[in-house]
Write an enzyme that holds these catalytic residues in place. Structure first.
Site, PDB file in Angstrom:
ATOM      1  CG  ASN A  11      35.899  28.612 -99.344  1.00 16.84           C
ATOM      2  OD1 ASN A  11      35.130  29.578 -99.357  1.00 16.84           O
ATOM      3  ND2 ASN A  11      36.825  28.424-100.267  1.00 16.84           N
ATOM      4  CE  LYS A  13      35.203  26.411-102.810  1.00 17.77           C
ATOM      5  NZ  LYS A  13      35.691  25.478-103.808  1.00 17.77           N
ATOM      6  CG  HIS A  99      40.290  29.228-102.597  1.00 17.41           C
ATOM      7  ND1 HIS A  99      39.708  28.902-103.796  1.00 17.41           N
ATOM      8  CD2 HIS A  99      39.993  28.227-101.735  1.00 17.41           C
ATOM      9  CE1 HIS A  99      39.073  27.743-103.654  1.00 17.41           C
ATOM     10  NE2 HIS A  99      39.227  27.323-102.416  1.00 17.41           N
ATOM     11  CD  GLU A 101      36.964  27.986-106.074  1.00 12.97           C
ATOM     12  OE1 GLU A 101      36.419  28.709-105.219  1.00 12.97           O
ATOM     13  OE2 GLU A 101      36.943  26.735-106.015  1.00 12.97           O
ATOM     14  CD  GLU A 171      41.466  24.246-100.742  1.00 10.59           C
ATOM     15  OE1 GLU A 171      40.452  23.720-100.278  1.00 10.59           O
ATOM     16  OE2 GLU A 171      41.468  25.397-101.209  1.00 10.59           O
ATOM     17  N   GLY A 177      35.883  20.593-106.034  1.00 13.74           N
ATOM     18  CA  GLY A 177      34.547  20.622-106.624  1.00 13.74           C
ATOM     19  C   GLY A 177      34.310  19.567-107.694  1.00 13.74           C
ATOM     20  CB  SER A 217      36.236  16.254-103.644  1.00 17.45           C
ATOM     21  OG  SER A 217      35.985  16.997-104.833  1.00 17.45           O
TER      22      SER A 217
HETATM   23  P1  13P Z   1      35.209  21.337-102.466  1.00 14.23           P
HETATM   24  O1  13P Z   1      35.205  20.735-101.078  1.00 14.23           O
HETATM   25  O2  13P Z   1      33.869  21.746-102.936  1.00 14.23           O
HETATM   26  O3  13P Z   1      35.948  20.462-103.424  1.00 14.23           O
HETATM   27  O4  13P Z   1      36.048  22.706-102.355  1.00 14.23           O
HETATM   28  C1  13P Z   1      37.300  22.690-101.751  1.00 14.23           C
HETATM   29  C2  13P Z   1      37.753  24.083-101.574  1.00 14.23           C
HETATM   30  O5  13P Z   1      38.072  24.766-102.532  1.00 14.23           O
HETATM   31  C3  13P Z   1      37.774  24.616-100.205  1.00 14.23           C
HETATM   32  O6  13P Z   1      38.447  25.837-100.169  1.00 14.23           O
END
Ligand code: 13P
Length: 258
Positions: A11, A13, A99, A101, A171, A177, A217
């Protein structure tokens, strides 16, 4: 138990630019091509989907293309939104729904997530439904309750025949993150509970066939321990998916775990 082939998503982002997205797609495609038994999907920003689709096709396949979100209406006055038909037109075969976010930065609720997931399925796309608890929910013992609610409402009115085109990504919000990964055991416990919820909704054989990814992460360094868990069937990777070598190493860890 049904054998499940692992799936790893990258992803991206709101990262990359046009040239960087194409270069990353090429490097990922080349990296994962020799790996057997792991499915790989990259999720670039909407505006680079077509170019990444072309780059992946020129690289001889190996990685599939997905979008990070969609809107459930077919077309019309929805300024700024992107329909599932548009995603397909740009070459996407996958889409993320719910997701973290989208839920917590854009305040999308379970009902909207469900509408998007069903619109995507209806259009023939495959969907990764993302679920996960916030830190305060984990600390107050609500992890399983939150995941169960997001799974039940996310999959509401889904036909059993459509489940084969769904992957769930667990997640935990506090792990995204932050560099704080769930321990393999904590992740496994959450995955097992999610699978039991799906078994209650769709029956045990369907739940055993469903792939559940861990996200939050994930790095090349911690992937092996996570992928070794019996109910973890791959990863949804954010930050580490922007580095082709590291992403490829995560895909290799998923492939080697089976
Ligand atoms: P990170 O791997 O940066 O923690 O993000 C995970 C994520 O949200 C994947 O969709």
């Amino acid at each position: 138990m049904t054998a499940r082939s692992p799936i790893v998503g990258g992803n991206w982002k709101m990262n990359t630019d046009r040239a960087g997205a194409v270069a990353l797609a090429r490097a990922v495609a080349a990296g994962v091509r020799p790996l057997a038994g792991v499915q790989t999907v990259v999720f670039p920003p909407f505006v680079y989907l077509s170019e990444v689709a072309a780059a992946l096709a020129q690289s001889g396949g190996g990685a599939s293309l997905g979008a990070q979100d969609c809107y459930h209406a077919e077309k019309g006055a929805f300024t700024g939104e992107i329909s599932v038909g548009m995603l397909k037109d740009c070459g996407a075969a996958w889409v993320l729904a719910g997701h973290s976010e989208r839920r917590h930065v854009m305040h999308e609720g379970d009902d909207l997530v469900n509408l998007k997931l069903r619109a995507a399925l209806h259009a023939g796309l495959s969907v990764i439904l993302c679920v996960g608890e916030k830190l305060e929910q984990r600390l107050t013992g609500q992890t399983d309750t939150v995941n169960e609610r997001q799974v039940r409402l996310g999959l509401r009115s889904v036909e059993p025949s459509e489940l084969a085109r769904i992957v769930i990504a667990y997640e935990p919000v506090w792990a995204i993150g932050t560099g704080k990964t769930a321990t393999p055991q904590d992740a496994q416990d959450a995955h097992r509970h999610i699978r039991s919820v799906v078994a209650d909704m769709f029956g045990t054989p369907a739940a055993n066939a469903l792939r559940i990814q861990y996200g939050g992460s994930v790095t090349a360094a911690n992937a092996q321990g996570l992928m070794a868990q019996p109910d973890i069937d791959g990863a949804l990777v954010g930050g580490a998916s922007l580095k082709a070598d590291e992403f490829t190493a995560i895909c290799a860890a998923a492939a080697n775990a089976r």
